[in-house]
Motif scaffolding. Structure first.
Motif, PDB file in Angstrom:
ATOM      1  N   PHE B 100      20.501   4.304 -20.300  1.00  0.00           N
ATOM      2  CA  PHE B 100      19.976   5.250 -21.286  1.00  0.00           C
ATOM      3  C   PHE B 100      20.197   4.698 -22.698  1.00  0.00           C
ATOM      4  O   PHE B 100      19.302   4.712 -23.533  1.00  0.00           O
ATOM      5  N   ASP B 101      21.413   4.184 -22.905  1.00  0.00           N
ATOM      6  CA  ASP B 101      21.748   3.609 -24.200  1.00  0.00           C
ATOM      7  C   ASP B 101      20.805   2.482 -24.573  1.00  0.00           C
ATOM      8  O   ASP B 101      20.350   2.367 -25.705  1.00  0.00           O
ATOM      9  N   SER B 103      17.836   1.928 -23.543  1.00  0.00           N
ATOM     10  CA  SER B 103      16.397   2.169 -23.508  1.00  0.00           C
ATOM     11  C   SER B 103      15.950   3.281 -24.436  1.00  0.00           C
ATOM     12  O   SER B 103      14.803   3.665 -24.424  1.00  0.00           O
ATOM     13  N   THR B 104      16.860   3.805 -25.273  1.00  0.00           N
ATOM     14  CA  THR B 104      16.427   4.858 -26.187  1.00  0.00           C
ATOM     15  C   THR B 104      16.449   4.334 -27.618  1.00  0.00           C
ATOM     16  O   THR B 104      17.172   3.418 -27.951  1.00  0.00           O
ATOM     17  N   ILE B 105      15.662   4.962 -28.452  1.00  0.00           N
ATOM     18  CA  ILE B 105      15.639   4.612 -29.870  1.00  0.00           C
ATOM     19  C   ILE B 105      16.607   5.527 -30.596  1.00  0.00           C
ATOM     20  O   ILE B 105      16.539   6.739 -30.453  1.00  0.00           O
ATOM     21  N   LYS B 106      17.513   4.938 -31.351  1.00  0.00           N
ATOM     22  CA  LYS B 106      18.522   5.748 -32.047  1.00  0.00           C
ATOM     23  C   LYS B 106      18.146   5.863 -33.525  1.00  0.00           C
ATOM     24  O   LYS B 106      18.127   4.864 -34.228  1.00  0.00           O
ATOM     25  N   GLY B 122      20.775  -0.404 -27.993  1.00  0.00           N
ATOM     26  CA  GLY B 122      19.364  -0.053 -27.865  1.00  0.00           C
ATOM     27  C   GLY B 122      18.635  -0.304 -29.175  1.00  0.00           C
ATOM     28  O   GLY B 122      19.055  -1.115 -29.990  1.00  0.00           O
ATOM     29  N   THR B 221       7.040  -1.457 -26.456  1.00  0.00           N
ATOM     30  CA  THR B 221       7.510  -0.097 -26.192  1.00  0.00           C
ATOM     31  C   THR B 221       7.758   0.184 -24.719  1.00  0.00           C
ATOM     32  O   THR B 221       8.058   1.311 -24.351  1.00  0.00           O
ATOM     33  N   VAL B 224      11.260   1.443 -20.667  1.00  0.00           N
ATOM     34  CA  VAL B 224      11.773   1.914 -19.384  1.00  0.00           C
ATOM     35  C   VAL B 224      12.231   0.740 -18.524  1.00  0.00           C
ATOM     36  O   VAL B 224      13.191   0.826 -17.774  1.00  0.00           O
TER      37      VAL B 224
END
Lengths: 264, 228
Positions: B100-101, B103-106, B122, B221, B224
């Motif tokens: 999750f870390d 693959s997500t945009i922070k 990420g 993008t 995933v």
């Protein structure tokens, strides 16, 4: 209940102490009760710029270590009754003070004054931490040089971590012709880099050095450029909306003639 | 997944031939020992040609690394089959968080100031400026909706595919994976809407206009896929 404002910059020699003395003087001119605290322990200067060096009996370390009452250490200004100075110690060093000690002291002063200006030492170590501890607001002083803007940016980052209102910016020692020729950062560049609110700008003016030399803050003089800048800053602190002073210099023919003749 | 061509079933193992190769489904309810024994005897008796690759699918059983290794050993020692991969439907909590870390945009709504170091797992989305003397490190990409004047390090682990995108680009340095490029020694104006990437042909960090991003990194993008 007064407001405590710390004046800081990160870099040394950009004019923190001069700014503290002059904003204090300008606020006192507006009949505000002002107390200046010098936290640059070991390298005290603020008393010299105000011309109060000879009147110091006790200092901030004496107060913190309980050798005298707070009231006894305060030095009354020779020009205004409403301007007081709590001088730094010259013979101790910055590690003898804790942030809690300063905070306690500032809290004790707050009920008696409208403004408490805390002059911060250069650097980001113990001295800075002490100075910031008691403050509600911060004024960051910078000059239009890259190195001092870089340090101001650093200090603003550190101030953001404190429990303070967003800091305000004073740009000191502006030289119009160098900004125009691109040899100095201009005001807009600095404000956009630092992204904080601009409280005021101060023109580079020999009168500031002259005034400090004689122990009379320049803000006391009626018509020099720098003194007008400082008084404008104090009015903005009091909540008035004052436009920035125009940088344009006099271009009258007499001025040119005088310049040619070396009279100005 | 290709369509099944051949299926062979016993109590604990199901084998399927697909377009991707032979997939061995392992029962996920029996004990691990039973499974190993069964697998051992089954592959031994198997008549499949030598050096065929198989994919092991352990369904809803969670396998530790040593268990994966043991399965691989049993299969490869007892037969000449090669284990191509070991798949599973389950992830540990920790792995899931890491994934999750990664693959997500922070997003960060702040000005990163001189002396500050921002470390991001990420992708990092900076809604503000990165000032000179500030550093942003991200294991993924870095997107700056402001002025990039400090140091941006994308692909902090070793992601040579990652990019640094900024709406105004005038950095001290750009680093991607283990490559560093710095601003020239002469004063220069920054440029708007650019991104930095590693050009695989030259092996150097290069700058391009942002509209070329879709040509150069069309899969940017597809986050995933990343981290698994």
């Amino acid at each position: 209940m007064g407001e405590a404002i710390v004046i800081t910059s990160g870099k040394g020699g950009v004019g923190k102490t001069t700014t503290t003395a002059n904003i204090g003087t300008a606020l006192a001119l507006q009949d505000k009760k002002v107390c200046l605290i010098d936290t640059d322990i070991g390298l005290r200067n603020l008393d010299v710029i105000l011309g109060l060096e000879n009147r110091i009996i006790f200092d901030i370390i004496d107060v913190i270590e309980g050798r005298c009452k707070l009231q006894a250490a305060l030095v009354k200004d020779k020009r205004f009754d409403c301007l007081h100075l709590l001088p730094a110690a010259q013979s101790s060093d910055k590690n003898e003070v804790t942030p809690e000690g300063i905070k306690e002291l500032v809290d004790e002063l707050k009920p008696d004054y409208d403004y408490i200006l805390i002059d911060c030492p250069a650097g980001i170590e113990q001295g800075y931490k002490n100075a910031v501890a008691g403050a509600d607001k911060a004024i960051v002083v910078t000059t239009p040089e890259k190195s001092s803007v870089r340090d101001a940016d650093r200090i603003i980052g550190l101030l953001e971590q404190e429990d303070l209102e967003p800091p305000h910016l004073v740009i000191n020692r502006i030289r119009k012709h160098m900004m125009d020729s691109g040899d100095m950062l201009d005001v807009d560049d600095i404000v956009s880099t630092l992204s904080v609110e601009l409280l005021g700008v101060i023109m580079d003016d020999e009168d500031v050095i002259r005034a400090s030399h004689h122990g009379n803050p320049v803000a006391f003089q009626p018509d020099t450029k720098a003194s007008i800048c400082y008084r404008n800053i104090s009015r903005r602190i009091l909540g008035e909306s004052v436009p920035l002073m125009s940088f344009d210099e006099d271009k009258g023919i007499m001025v040119k003639v005088k310049k040619l003749l070396g009279m100005k | 997944m290709g369509c099944p061509k051949m299926t062979e079933t016993n109590l604990y193992l199901t084998m399927k031939g697909t377009n991707e190769g032979i997939i061995v489904y392992l029962d996920d309810q029996c004990s691990f020992i039973t499974l190993l024994n069964e697998l051992g005897s089954q592959v031994k008796s198997d008549t499949i040609e030598n050096t065929t690759e198989v994919i092991i699918n352990c369904q809803n059983r969670y396998l530790q690394d040593w268990q994966r290794e043991e399965i691989r050993q049993v299969v490869e020692e007892q037969s000449s089959l090669k284990v191509k991969s070991i798949e599973s439907n389950v992830l540990s909590h920790e792995e899931a968080l890491t994934w999750f870390d990664q693959s997500t945009i922070k997003p960060f709504v702040k000005t990163v100031r001189s002396g500050q170091v921002l470390h991001v797992e990420g992708d990092a989305l900076i809604l503000g400026d990165i000032n000179p003397g500030a550093t942003v490190n991200a294991t993924g990409n870095i997107f700056v909706l402001g002025q990039l004047k400090g140091i941006a390090h994308a692909g902090y682990a070793e992601g040579t595919e990652h990019v640094v995108v900024a709406s105004y680009m005038n950095p001290n340095q750009i680093r991607i994976a283990n490559k560093i490029s710095r601003a020239p020694d002469y004063e220069m104006q920054g440029s708007s809407r650019e991104f930095a990437y590693i050009n695989q042909e030259t092996g150097q960090i290069e700058l391009e206009q942002i509209h070329n991003l879709q040509k150069i990194r069309p899969n940017l993008t597809d986050i995933v896929e990343r981290g698994l």
